[in-house]
Design a protein around this motif. Structure first.
Motif, PDB file in Angstrom:
ATOM      1  N   ARG A   1       0.827  -1.215   0.000  1.00  0.00           N
ATOM      2  CA  ARG A   1       0.000   0.000   0.000  1.00  0.00           C
ATOM      3  C   ARG A   1       0.859   1.261   0.000  1.00  0.00           C
ATOM      4  NH1 ARG A   1      -2.997  -2.388   4.265  1.00  0.00           N
ATOM      5  NH2 ARG A   1      -2.443  -0.597   5.590  1.00  0.00           N
ATOM      6  N   GLY A   2       2.060   1.179  -0.578  1.00  0.00           N
ATOM      7  CA  GLY A   2       2.902   2.353  -0.703  1.00  0.00           C
ATOM      8  C   GLY A   2       3.654   2.741   0.551  1.00  0.00           C
ATOM      9  N   GLN A   3       3.741   1.828   1.524  1.00  0.00           N
ATOM     10  CA  GLN A   3       4.384   2.174   2.794  1.00  0.00           C
ATOM     11  C   GLN A   3       5.881   2.453   2.633  1.00  0.00           C
ATOM     12  OE1 GLN A   3       3.226  -1.160   5.264  1.00  0.00           O
ATOM     13  NE2 GLN A   3       1.406  -0.103   6.009  1.00  0.00           N
ATOM     14  N   THR A   4       6.562   1.665   1.814  1.00  0.00           N
ATOM     15  CA  THR A   4       7.992   1.908   1.594  1.00  0.00           C
ATOM     16  C   THR A   4       8.195   3.227   0.856  1.00  0.00           C
ATOM     17  OG1 THR A   4       8.387  -0.480   1.466  1.00  0.00           O
ATOM     18  CG2 THR A   4      10.116   0.956   0.625  1.00  0.00           C
ATOM     19  N   LEU A   5       7.338   3.492  -0.117  1.00  0.00           N
ATOM     20  CA  LEU A   5       7.415   4.750  -0.870  1.00  0.00           C
ATOM     21  C   LEU A   5       7.197   5.940   0.061  1.00  0.00           C
ATOM     22  CD1 LEU A   5       7.817   5.615  -3.861  1.00  0.00           C
ATOM     23  CD2 LEU A   5       5.331   5.780  -4.024  1.00  0.00           C
ATOM     24  N   ASP A   6       6.246   5.821   0.985  1.00  0.00           N
ATOM     25  CA  ASP A   6       5.994   6.889   1.947  1.00  0.00           C
ATOM     26  C   ASP A   6       7.217   7.119   2.846  1.00  0.00           C
ATOM     27  OD1 ASP A   6       3.455   7.398   1.030  1.00  0.00           O
ATOM     28  OD2 ASP A   6       2.444   6.164   2.526  1.00  0.00           O
ATOM     29  N   ALA A   7       7.848   6.021   3.269  1.00  0.00           N
ATOM     30  CA  ALA A   7       9.032   6.136   4.130  1.00  0.00           C
ATOM     31  C   ALA A   7      10.170   6.827   3.386  1.00  0.00           C
ATOM     32  CB  ALA A   7       9.464   4.761   4.618  1.00  0.00           C
ATOM     33  N   LEU A   8      10.373   6.454   2.122  1.00  0.00           N
ATOM     34  CA  LEU A   8      11.422   7.085   1.316  1.00  0.00           C
ATOM     35  C   LEU A   8      11.114   8.565   1.083  1.00  0.00           C
ATOM     36  CD1 LEU A   8      12.105   4.310  -1.366  1.00  0.00           C
ATOM     37  CD2 LEU A   8      13.666   5.063   0.442  1.00  0.00           C
ATOM     38  N   GLN A   9       9.832   8.878   0.888  1.00  0.00           N
ATOM     39  CA  GLN A   9       9.438  10.273   0.700  1.00  0.00           C
ATOM     40  C   GLN A   9       9.738  11.083   1.952  1.00  0.00           C
ATOM     41  OE1 GLN A   9       5.611  11.556  -1.295  1.00  0.00           O
ATOM     42  NE2 GLN A   9       5.067  12.153   0.788  1.00  0.00           N
TER      43      GLN A   9
ATOM     44  N   ILE B   1      -9.860   9.869   1.596  1.00  0.00           N
ATOM     45  CA  ILE B   1     -11.204   9.383   1.912  1.00  0.00           C
ATOM     46  C   ILE B   1     -12.070  10.534   2.420  1.00  0.00           C
ATOM     47  CG2 ILE B   1     -12.570   7.801   3.322  1.00  0.00           C
ATOM     48  CD1 ILE B   1     -10.843   6.283   1.388  1.00  0.00           C
ATOM     49  N   HIS B   2     -11.523  11.302   3.356  1.00  0.00           N
ATOM     50  CA  HIS B   2     -12.280  12.428   3.922  1.00  0.00           C
ATOM     51  C   HIS B   2     -12.679  13.422   2.828  1.00  0.00           C
ATOM     52  CE1 HIS B   2     -11.685  11.054   7.951  1.00  0.00           C
ATOM     53  NE2 HIS B   2     -10.388  11.303   7.991  1.00  0.00           N
TER      54      HIS B   2
ATOM     55  N   GLU C   1       6.093   5.417 -11.081  1.00  0.00           N
ATOM     56  CA  GLU C   1       5.242   5.009 -12.199  1.00  0.00           C
ATOM     57  C   GLU C   1       3.769   5.279 -11.919  1.00  0.00           C
ATOM     58  OE1 GLU C   1       6.221   2.327 -14.916  1.00  0.00           O
ATOM     59  OE2 GLU C   1       8.247   3.114 -14.775  1.00  0.00           O
ATOM     60  N   GLN C   2       3.471   6.481 -11.419  1.00  0.00           N
ATOM     61  CA  GLN C   2       2.107   6.956 -11.154  1.00  0.00           C
ATOM     62  C   GLN C   2       1.366   6.090 -10.129  1.00  0.00           C
ATOM     63  OE1 GLN C   2       0.338   7.399 -15.163  1.00  0.00           O
ATOM     64  NE2 GLN C   2       0.653   9.597 -14.907  1.00  0.00           N
ATOM     65  N   PHE C   3       2.103   5.490  -9.208  1.00  0.00           N
ATOM     66  CA  PHE C   3       1.451   4.691  -8.167  1.00  0.00           C
ATOM     67  C   PHE C   3       0.466   5.536  -7.366  1.00  0.00           C
ATOM     68  CE2 PHE C   3       1.319   3.798  -3.610  1.00  0.00           C
ATOM     69  CZ  PHE C   3       0.716   2.547  -3.609  1.00  0.00           C
ATOM     70  N   ARG C   4       0.865   6.754  -7.013  1.00  0.00           N
ATOM     71  CA  ARG C   4       0.010   7.583  -6.156  1.00  0.00           C
ATOM     72  C   ARG C   4      -1.302   7.940  -6.850  1.00  0.00           C
ATOM     73  NH1 ARG C   4       2.498   8.206  -1.578  1.00  0.00           N
ATOM     74  NH2 ARG C   4       4.765   8.459  -1.476  1.00  0.00           N
ATOM     75  N   LYS C   5      -1.252   8.201  -8.141  1.00  0.00           N
ATOM     76  CA  LYS C   5      -2.474   8.480  -8.885  1.00  0.00           C
ATOM     77  C   LYS C   5      -3.383   7.247  -8.898  1.00  0.00           C
ATOM     78  CE  LYS C   5      -4.216   9.687 -13.482  1.00  0.00           C
ATOM     79  NZ  LYS C   5      -3.856   9.963 -14.905  1.00  0.00           N
ATOM     80  N   ARG C   6      -2.797   6.080  -9.156  1.00  0.00           N
ATOM     81  CA  ARG C   6      -3.590   4.850  -9.187  1.00  0.00           C
ATOM     82  C   ARG C   6      -4.156   4.531  -7.805  1.00  0.00           C
ATOM     83  NH1 ARG C   6      -0.153   1.041  -9.910  1.00  0.00           N
ATOM     84  NH2 ARG C   6       1.765   2.153 -10.429  1.00  0.00           N
ATOM     85  N   ARG C   7      -3.356   4.767  -6.750  1.00  0.00           N
ATOM     86  CA  ARG C   7      -3.816   4.515  -5.388  1.00  0.00           C
ATOM     87  C   ARG C   7      -4.960   5.460  -5.016  1.00  0.00           C
ATOM     88  NH1 ARG C   7      -4.852   0.792  -1.636  1.00  0.00           N
ATOM     89  NH2 ARG C   7      -4.511   1.557   0.490  1.00  0.00           N
ATOM     90  N   ARG C   8      -4.850   6.738  -5.425  1.00  0.00           N
ATOM     91  CA  ARG C   8      -5.918   7.699  -5.169  1.00  0.00           C
ATOM     92  C   ARG C   8      -7.222   7.251  -5.823  1.00  0.00           C
ATOM     93  NH1 ARG C   8      -6.951  13.070  -4.013  1.00  0.00           N
ATOM     94  NH2 ARG C   8      -4.763  13.447  -3.528  1.00  0.00           N
ATOM     95  N   GLU C   9      -7.123   6.824  -7.082  1.00  0.00           N
ATOM     96  CA  GLU C   9      -8.317   6.370  -7.790  1.00  0.00           C
ATOM     97  C   GLU C   9      -8.932   5.161  -7.093  1.00  0.00           C
ATOM     98  OE1 GLU C   9      -6.750   5.717 -11.664  1.00  0.00           O
ATOM     99  OE2 GLU C   9      -6.907   7.822 -12.283  1.00  0.00           O
ATOM    100  N   THR C  10      -8.078   4.245  -6.594  1.00  0.00           N
ATOM    101  CA  THR C  10      -8.573   3.062  -5.877  1.00  0.00           C
ATOM    102  C   THR C  10      -9.294   3.474  -4.594  1.00  0.00           C
ATOM    103  OG1 THR C  10      -6.821   1.652  -6.752  1.00  0.00           O
ATOM    104  CG2 THR C  10      -7.884   0.925  -4.723  1.00  0.00           C
ATOM    105  N   LEU C  11      -8.707   4.402  -3.852  1.00  0.00           N
ATOM    106  CA  LEU C  11      -9.303   4.841  -2.589  1.00  0.00           C
ATOM    107  C   LEU C  11     -10.596   5.617  -2.810  1.00  0.00           C
ATOM    108  CD1 LEU C  11      -6.098   5.944  -0.646  1.00  0.00           C
ATOM    109  CD2 LEU C  11      -7.525   3.944  -0.175  1.00  0.00           C
ATOM    110  N   GLU C  12     -10.646   6.406  -3.860  1.00  0.00           N
ATOM    111  CA  GLU C  12     -11.877   7.156  -4.145  1.00  0.00           C
ATOM    112  C   GLU C  12     -13.008   6.207  -4.538  1.00  0.00           C
ATOM    113  OE1 GLU C  12     -10.094  11.506  -5.493  1.00  0.00           O
ATOM    114  OE2 GLU C  12     -10.617  10.029  -7.030  1.00  0.00           O
ATOM    115  N   ALA C  13     -12.670   5.164  -5.310  1.00  0.00           N
ATOM    116  CA  ALA C  13     -13.685   4.169  -5.667  1.00  0.00           C
ATOM    117  C   ALA C  13     -14.150   3.406  -4.424  1.00  0.00           C
ATOM    118  CB  ALA C  13     -13.124   3.197  -6.711  1.00  0.00           C
ATOM    119  N   LEU C  14     -13.197   3.094  -3.531  1.00  0.00           N
ATOM    120  CA  LEU C  14     -13.533   2.427  -2.275  1.00  0.00           C
ATOM    121  C   LEU C  14     -14.458   3.304  -1.432  1.00  0.00           C
ATOM    122  CD1 LEU C  14     -13.022   0.132  -0.165  1.00  0.00           C
ATOM    123  CD2 LEU C  14     -11.094   1.501   0.657  1.00  0.00           C
TER     124      LEU C  14
END
Length: 205
Positions: free
Chosen positions: A106-114, A177-178, A136-149
């Motif tokens: 869920r992007g945890q390693t990417l968040d830590a590196l950021q 989500i908020h 590779e646009q992970f954050r955009k894809r993750r946002r779309e997944t969370l918005e659909a959720l």
């Protein structure tokens, strides 16, 4: 680091030309005077212009990129690192094969590196830098997944008339989500629990 050379009637003029080429202010460069101007005989014969070399000094973003390069090299991951500075933030994008290890669950390693890249960048900067690290646009894809959720879970809550508790998420993901459900006619959202198990609750209005 990038170096440029320029000539001018004076050292100051040559420096100004180089700064225009680099697109930076003088505090971002190291100036080396390669040749002083001379008027020559009678001010004409053998006259020489000033020649300077300007070396672009690394800024906070450069240090962050170097840090990320060291980390990816240590992880034996071959990546290309691109940077884009706009809209008050710096986007650093990683591209290459086998990025899953750099993204993590869920992007945890990417968040830590950021987080670490921001620390490195601001340690070497006299202004506050906000770095967003993506792969590779992970954050955009993750946002779309969370918005659909968000939409699905809001519909479930509205139909069942029961609150829905989502899985623990990072602060940035909870914010998505908020924001998505803000102003929803049937549900409201709030966060509960302590980090790292803090989660979003979708509650009936």
């Amino acid at each position: 680091m990038k170096k440029v050379e320029a000539t001018g009637k004076s050292v100051e003029e040559a420096v100004r030309k180089s700064l225009v080429t680099l697109g930076v202010s003088e505090d971002r460069v190291k100036v080396t005077v390669l040749e002083q101007p001379s008027k020559g005989l009678f001010g004409l014969i053998g006259a020489k212009e000033a020649r300077v070399q300007l070396e672009l000094l690394p800024d906070g973003v450069d240090h962050a990129v170097a840090f990320l390069q060291e980390v990816t090299d240590a992880m034996h991951s071959t990546v290309e690192i691109e940077r884009d500075e706009s809209a008050g933030e710096v986007l650093i994008n990683l591209s290459g094969a086998n990025l899953g290890m750099l993204i993590g669950r869920r992007g945890q390693t990417l968040d830590a590196l950021q987080y670490l890249a921001n620390i490195v960048a601001n340690r070497h900067s006299d202004r506050h830098l906000r770095i967003v690290l993506d792969a590779e646009q992970f954050r955009k894809r993750r946002r779309e997944t969370l918005e659909a959720l968000s939409d699905r879970m809001a519909l479930r809550a509205a139909k069942s008339r029961k609150d829905v508790v989502l899985e623990p998420m990072s602060a940035s993901e909870r914010k998505i989500i908020h924001a998505k459900l803000q102003g929803h006619p049937n549900v409201r959202t709030y966060s509960q629990g302590d980090e790292p198990n803090r989660c979003v609750v979708i509650a009936i209005k």
